[in-house]
Design an enzyme around this catalytic site. Structure first.
Site, PDB file in Angstrom:
ATOM      1  N   HIS A  15      -2.266  -4.794   9.479  1.00 10.90           N
ATOM      2  CA  HIS A  15      -2.832  -6.123   9.691  1.00 10.90           C
ATOM      3  C   HIS A  15      -1.704  -7.108   9.941  1.00 10.90           C
ATOM      4  O   HIS A  15      -0.631  -6.969   9.346  1.00 10.90           O
ATOM      5  CB  HIS A  15      -3.636  -6.554   8.449  1.00 10.90           C
ATOM      6  CG  HIS A  15      -4.566  -7.677   8.719  1.00 10.90           C
ATOM      7  ND1 HIS A  15      -4.170  -8.985   8.660  1.00 10.90           N
ATOM      8  CD2 HIS A  15      -5.870  -7.682   9.083  1.00 10.90           C
ATOM      9  CE1 HIS A  15      -5.207  -9.750   8.972  1.00 10.90           C
ATOM     10  NE2 HIS A  15      -6.238  -8.996   9.227  1.00 10.90           N
TER      11      HIS A  15
ATOM     12  N   ASP B 252     -11.777  -2.542   8.104  1.00 13.91           N
ATOM     13  CA  ASP B 252     -12.514  -1.639   8.976  1.00 13.91           C
ATOM     14  C   ASP B 252     -12.400  -0.176   8.581  1.00 13.91           C
ATOM     15  O   ASP B 252     -13.114   0.671   9.115  1.00 13.91           O
ATOM     16  CB  ASP B 252     -12.015  -1.796  10.426  1.00 13.91           C
ATOM     17  CG  ASP B 252     -12.449  -3.115  10.992  1.00 13.91           C
ATOM     18  OD1 ASP B 252     -13.566  -3.536  10.677  1.00 13.91           O
ATOM     19  OD2 ASP B 252     -11.664  -3.731  11.725  1.00 13.91           O
TER      20      ASP B 252
HETATM   21  N1  ACO Z   1      -0.841   2.880  13.027  1.00 14.88           N
HETATM   22  C1  ACO Z   1       0.456   3.195  13.256  1.00 14.88           C
HETATM   23  N2  ACO Z   1       1.452   2.299  13.341  1.00 14.88           N
HETATM   24  C2  ACO Z   1       1.128   1.021  13.162  1.00 14.88           C
HETATM   25  C3  ACO Z   1      -0.198   0.605  12.912  1.00 14.88           C
HETATM   26  C4  ACO Z   1      -1.205   1.595  12.836  1.00 14.88           C
HETATM   27  N3  ACO Z   1      -2.475   1.278  12.593  1.00 14.88           N
HETATM   28  N4  ACO Z   1      -0.228  -0.731  12.792  1.00 14.88           N
HETATM   29  C5  ACO Z   1       1.024  -1.151  12.964  1.00 14.88           C
HETATM   30  N5  ACO Z   1       1.846  -0.098  13.180  1.00 14.88           N
HETATM   31  C6  ACO Z   1       3.315  -0.134  13.351  1.00 14.88           C
HETATM   32  C7  ACO Z   1       3.706  -0.714  14.711  1.00 14.88           C
HETATM   33  O1  ACO Z   1       3.816   0.303  15.669  1.00 14.88           O
HETATM   34  C8  ACO Z   1       5.028  -1.357  14.376  1.00 14.88           C
HETATM   35  O2  ACO Z   1       5.991  -0.336  14.264  1.00 14.88           O
HETATM   36  P1  ACO Z   1       7.539  -0.608  14.719  1.00 14.88           P
HETATM   37  O3  ACO Z   1       8.044  -1.693  13.826  1.00 14.88           O
HETATM   38  O4  ACO Z   1       8.220   0.705  14.529  1.00 14.88           O
HETATM   39  O5  ACO Z   1       7.474  -1.033  16.157  1.00 14.88           O
HETATM   40  C9  ACO Z   1       4.848  -1.905  12.976  1.00 14.88           C
HETATM   41  O6  ACO Z   1       3.818  -1.059  12.379  1.00 14.88           O
HETATM   42  C10 ACO Z   1       4.390  -3.355  12.931  1.00 14.88           C
HETATM   43  O7  ACO Z   1       3.163  -3.461  13.581  1.00 14.88           O
HETATM   44  P2  ACO Z   1       2.802  -4.526  14.694  1.00 14.88           P
HETATM   45  O8  ACO Z   1       2.106  -3.853  15.825  1.00 14.88           O
HETATM   46  O9  ACO Z   1       3.985  -5.399  15.007  1.00 14.88           O
HETATM   47  O10 ACO Z   1       1.751  -5.390  13.899  1.00 14.88           O
HETATM   48  P3  ACO Z   1       0.779  -6.453  14.516  1.00 14.88           P
HETATM   49  O11 ACO Z   1       0.661  -7.515  13.505  1.00 14.88           O
HETATM   50  O12 ACO Z   1       1.198  -6.845  15.885  1.00 14.88           O
HETATM   51  O13 ACO Z   1      -0.604  -5.640  14.662  1.00 14.88           O
HETATM   52  C11 ACO Z   1      -2.695  -4.718  14.175  1.00 14.88           C
HETATM   53  C12 ACO Z   1      -1.615  -5.690  13.724  1.00 14.88           C
HETATM   54  C13 ACO Z   1      -3.136  -5.024  15.620  1.00 14.88           C
HETATM   55  C14 ACO Z   1      -3.911  -4.888  13.270  1.00 14.88           C
HETATM   56  C15 ACO Z   1      -2.152  -3.274  14.090  1.00 14.88           C
HETATM   57  O14 ACO Z   1      -1.785  -3.000  12.757  1.00 14.88           O
HETATM   58  C16 ACO Z   1      -3.171  -2.240  14.585  1.00 14.88           C
HETATM   59  O15 ACO Z   1      -3.244  -2.015  15.792  1.00 14.88           O
HETATM   60  N6  ACO Z   1      -3.934  -1.599  13.660  1.00 14.88           N
HETATM   61  C17 ACO Z   1      -4.942  -0.640  14.068  1.00 14.88           C
HETATM   62  C18 ACO Z   1      -6.173  -1.363  14.582  1.00 14.88           C
HETATM   63  C19 ACO Z   1      -6.959  -2.014  13.478  1.00 14.88           C
HETATM   64  O16 ACO Z   1      -7.261  -1.416  12.451  1.00 14.88           O
HETATM   65  N7  ACO Z   1      -7.353  -3.266  13.718  1.00 14.88           N
HETATM   66  C20 ACO Z   1      -8.173  -4.042  12.781  1.00 14.88           C
HETATM   67  C21 ACO Z   1      -7.405  -5.201  12.251  1.00 14.88           C
HETATM   68  S1  ACO Z   1      -8.330  -6.017  11.028  1.00 14.88           S
HETATM   69  C22 ACO Z   1      -9.470  -6.834  11.889  1.00 14.88           C
HETATM   70  O17 ACO Z   1      -9.300  -7.352  12.961  1.00 14.88           O
HETATM   71  C23 ACO Z   1     -10.759  -6.905  11.294  1.00 14.88           C
END
Ligand code: ACO
Length: 437
Positions: A313, A371
């Site tokens: 998140h 979720d």
């Molecule tokens: N699985 C694997 N790796 C992940 C995940 C994940 N679910 N989420 C983040 N990461 C990793 C990224 O690749 C990044 O790695 P790095 O530093 O090596 O490049 C690091 O964790 C930081 O993540 P960001 O992508 O910079 O985080 P951001 O805040 O941009 O994204 C998000 C947040 C979109 C929710 C992301 O965690 C994601 O895509 N999660 C899966 C989708 C999801 O569950 N969405 C629901 C969110 S809650 C809602 O809207 C109700």
């Protein structure tokens, strides 16, 4: 109203660029991180700030929802989400979000009556559905029908009239369950069920969704409570992507129905509200506990583009408090339905256990979000996978309207218009096509 007021200056930050420097006010709210007010930066130093995904930018002042992502705290108007999920009802929470305080008995009764009296759709809206393919995604139907409401309710689109704003809020909160249920009925090829005003908000939605004319429908109190709780947990979440979309659209003085349609479009993506649908698809693809290690390896491989859906998140760097309540609700629902063995839940629990102990997820502070478990509950309650995100939209409608209303009532509101760093071609002269090489 709740003690909100506006932010106060708590300090000054000095920024130097070239031979000039600017003293910028640092503003603090009731809780949370202080923010540098950069509004005068351009006039003082001739530069803008650059923050493409707004990770370090507060876009507004708001007194509605507060998240402490490190501690895993979520408050609606100051009240912890755990207490509201346990003790309140969705319509009480809706009143709280919209008005700032919990209602007294008379206010609650009046609010409930208003919402109940608006549950029917203009009969002409029914005919909209005939234009969709039978297999249309319900989010596409939600987005279009909500946008079209501005054409059916032109008497409540004057955003400068507080009474019209109030009526459009009632209309949207009252009609979104009807629209959501009908989107499903259209997919299923079943008759649309008209709303019933003798039922509670959650009961009425379950009725319109699950009931069919030839059979008597008996609401199940445990499932009604679970539905109500799911709605409470999704009702608002401060300045997330869809809420920011609603505010951005609303900042142009667009009508509220158009703004909420924009929010629905934004919620649809799998990185946001679409994640609940994506979690279930992911669990189905993994299929069995023995496949988890290989799947985790794929997630950790930067070139695979595979994410552990329902994890991570932008704000929470701890367990999402909503995920904990969802997990508990999941057991209640499965228990009530007599489902002793739900392979998806076993899979999710194992996946969570492995991920929470894996260095990749630990070092990035990736925890289950709301979720991760919601899809399993919704599936058990008989909702098809593609209805998960529409149910999220149904619940979030009240949050979007509350945030939109707050913005419209804020005298400092003006059109939202970010800047950019231009990286394209410098100015050049047009060359006619016969002279281009
Ligand atoms: N699985 C694997 N790796 C992940 C995940 C994940 N679910 N989420 C983040 N990461 C990793 C990224 O690749 C990044 O790695 P790095 O530093 O090596 O490049 C690091 O964790 C930081 O993540 P960001 O992508 O910079 O985080 P951001 O805040 O941009 O994204 C998000 C947040 C979109 C929710 C992301 O965690 C994601 O895509 N999660 C899966 C989708 C999801 O569950 N969405 C629901 C969110 S809650 C809602 O809207 C109700």
């Amino acid at each position: 109203m709740a003690p909100s007021a506006t932010s106060k200056q708590v300090g000054t930050a000095t920024l130097t660029f070239g031979d000039k420097s600017a003293d910028l006010p640092v503003l603090g709210g009731t809780l949370g991180t202080d923010c540098v007010d950069v509004r005068k930066l351009q006039s003082q130093l001739g530069i803008f700030t650059f923050d493409p995904s707004y990770g370090a930018t507060a876009s507004c002042e708001s007194a509605i929802t507060y998240i402490d992502g490190d501690e895993g705290i979520l408050l609606y108007r100051g009240y912890p989400i755990e207490q509201l999920a346990e003790k309140s009802t969705f319509l009480e929470v809706a009143y709280l979000l919209l008005n700032g305080e919990l209602p007294n008995q008379a206010q609650y009764k009046e609010f409930t009556t208003h919402v109940t009296m608006h549950t029917m759709l203009h009969e002409q809206i029914r005919r909209f559905w005939d234009g969709f393919r039978r297999d249309a995604h319900p989010m596409a139907m939600l987005c279009s029908v909500v946008g079209a409401m501005s054409a059916f309710y032109p008497d409540s689109i004057d955003i400068h009239d507080p009474r019209q704003r109030e009526i459009s809020a009632f209309r949207m909160i009252a009609k979104i369950p009807t629209i959501t249920a009908w989107a499903h009925k259209y997919n299923a090829g079943q008759p649309f069920m008209y709303p019933r005003n003798d039922l509670s908000y959650a009961e009425n939605f379950l009725y319109m969704f699950h009931a069919v004319p030839p059979q008597e429908y008996k609401p199940n109190p445990i499932l009604t409570r679970a539905m109500d709780r799911i709605l409470i947990l999704h009702a608002d979440h401060e300045q997330n992507a869809s809420t920011s979309t609603v505010r951005l659209a609303g900042s142009t003085d667009a009508n509220p129905f158009a703004c909420i349609a924009a929010g629905i479009a934004s919620l649809w993506g799998p990185a946001h509200g679409g994640a609940n649908e994506a979690v279930l698809k992911m669990l189905e693809e993994i299929g069995s506990v023995k496949n988890i290690p290989a799947f985790i390896e794929q997630v950790k491989d930067k070139n695979s583009n595979v994410k552990l859906m329902g994890f991570g998140h932008r704000v929470y760097k701890n367990y999402d408090p909503r995920a904990k309540i969802m997990q508990k609700t999941c057991y209640e629902v499965l228990g009530e339905l007599g489902i002793k063995d739900e392979p998806m839940l076993d899979l999710a629990m194992e996946l969570e256990k492995i991920a929470l102990n894996d260095e990749y997820f630990v070092s990035r502070k990736l925890y289950p979000n709301v979720d991760f478990y919601s899809g399993i509950i919704l599936k058990a309650m008989g909702f098809p996978t593609k209805m998960f995100t529409p149910i999220f939209a149904l619940a979030r409608t009240v949050g979007w309207i509350s945030q939109w209303k707050e913005m419209i009532e804020d005298p400092s509101n003006r059109i939202n218009r970010p800047r950019q760093i231009y990286t394209g071609a410098p100015q050049r002269d047009y060359v006619s096509v016969d002279q281009r090489g």
